[in-house]
Scaffold this active site. Sequence first.
Site, PDB file in Angstrom:
ATOM      1  N   GLU A   1       0.946  -1.109   0.034  1.00 45.83           N
ATOM      2  CA  GLU A   1      -0.106   0.283  -0.193  1.00 45.83           C
ATOM      3  C   GLU A   1       0.905   1.332   0.032  1.00 45.83           C
ATOM      4  O   GLU A   1       0.607   2.225  -0.801  1.00 45.83           O
ATOM      5  CB  GLU A   1      -0.867  -0.043   1.322  1.00 45.83           C
ATOM      6  CG  GLU A   1      -1.876  -1.000   0.959  1.00 45.83           C
ATOM      7  CD  GLU A   1      -2.873  -0.891  -0.100  1.00 45.83           C
ATOM      8  OE1 GLU A   1      -3.192   0.324  -0.584  1.00 45.83           O
ATOM      9  OE2 GLU A   1      -3.252  -1.818  -0.670  1.00 45.83           O
TER      10      GLU A   1
ATOM     11  N   TYR B   1      -6.460   6.070   4.656  1.00 45.13           N
ATOM     12  CA  TYR B   1      -6.907   5.087   3.488  1.00 45.13           C
ATOM     13  C   TYR B   1      -5.972   3.883   3.889  1.00 45.13           C
ATOM     14  O   TYR B   1      -6.551   2.817   3.759  1.00 45.13           O
ATOM     15  CB  TYR B   1      -6.266   5.676   2.209  1.00 45.13           C
ATOM     16  CG  TYR B   1      -6.242   4.621   1.248  1.00 45.13           C
ATOM     17  CD1 TYR B   1      -7.107   4.077   0.604  1.00 45.13           C
ATOM     18  CD2 TYR B   1      -4.664   4.007   1.047  1.00 45.13           C
ATOM     19  CE1 TYR B   1      -6.853   2.935  -0.345  1.00 45.13           C
ATOM     20  CE2 TYR B   1      -4.587   3.245   0.201  1.00 45.13           C
ATOM     21  CZ  TYR B   1      -5.734   2.696  -0.452  1.00 45.13           C
ATOM     22  OH  TYR B   1      -5.160   1.525  -1.330  1.00 45.13           O
TER      23      TYR B   1
ATOM     24  N   ASP C   1      -9.676   5.698  -2.088  1.00 39.72           N
ATOM     25  CA  ASP C   1      -8.521   6.404  -2.715  1.00 39.72           C
ATOM     26  C   ASP C   1      -9.137   7.045  -4.114  1.00 39.72           C
ATOM     27  O   ASP C   1     -10.062   7.031  -4.258  1.00 39.72           O
ATOM     28  CB  ASP C   1      -7.571   5.178  -3.026  1.00 39.72           C
ATOM     29  CG  ASP C   1      -8.133   4.136  -4.012  1.00 39.72           C
ATOM     30  OD1 ASP C   1      -9.370   4.265  -4.469  1.00 39.72           O
ATOM     31  OD2 ASP C   1      -7.076   3.348  -4.572  1.00 39.72           O
TER      32      ASP C   1
END
Length: 356
Positions: free
Chosen positions: A33, A114, A132
């Site tokens: 991520e 996020y 996102d």
Amino acid sequence: MSFSNKLLNWYHIHKRELPWRETTDPYYIWLSEVILQQTRVQQGLPYYERFVEAFPTVKDLALAPQEDVLKLWQGLGYYSRARNLHKAAQQVVASGEFPDNFKDLLELKGVGEYTAAAIASFAFNEAVAVVDGNVYRVLSRIYGIATPINESAGIKEFKKLANQLLDPKNAATHNQAIMELGALQCVPKNPNCNICPFQTDCVAFNDSRIDELPVKSKKTKVKNLFHHYIVLDTPDHKTVMQQRPQSGIWAGLFEFPYLESNGPILLDELLQLDGMRELMELRFRESGITTTSLPITIYNPEPIIHKLSHRKIHAYFWVLQLDYHVEEAISIQDAFQKPLPILIHRFMSSYWNSYL
Ligand code: SF4
């Protein structure tokens, strides 16, 4: 059929096989991520593989010198992500275990809503929606929402909607699926609406507003910066490098000594620049280089343009080919081993290409 069911059906047919989707290990999910923020999957994939190989556990990452982490990160940009990743790994190791829920994940350095939602849902199936850029695009188009996505009202509205749509029993797959829909199908330009499962209900499609959504409020003006790097090239091909401070852009990375000007300048103006005399006299005093004894081989190639989110850097590399040695200089090979802004690496690769 519910939103989530439509989405999951589409996902099972179209999803890409990616290594971080094959694991529920929060460390690997977190790595992927962080690497994929502001980076395309194709570009991020080799970085992910190199990180996993170099630091197979969060402890390996925590114990690594910062320079090694930055070097591995080189080319991805936004270096604060790498520094935060490293610090957060140390936090995890100090606390003894990886946080296993959204709230605790937010305590890690550099982990925002996020990333915390992604790790919490992908690794622990916690029912918290990820939002996102892909999710903003998909939801704004399907529901025809024109609230700017970079203002707090928009952030709140989209977060609420994403959580309402989330299937709590399938949080991990639902979140992966909505991001994948935005990445593969509902792309920024020319989305493939003809084969989209949401076409019938999609407001943007039905009202021909695809190009208008999502809405972003006006961008901050881009600032032009003019950097002048002083590149020493000694007869044994050594150079002088310095480390940037631990805060600000490219914190902790290595570069050549440099000065800034307000615009493009000529050699004469470089010598008159605030700080040039000090740079030469203080920094290179021991080598005997001063502004009045500069080697005549100095030259100024075209600037390299480097764009950051709110800044455009015009980088001039003023090369001084010396006919004597400099005490603090390091070999070109050692210079290449340092973590470098990609801009510096690009210049070095073209100037010293035969020494790579
Ligand atoms: S119909 Fe087109 S605009 Fe609407 S969600 Fe599908 S791909 Fe996106």
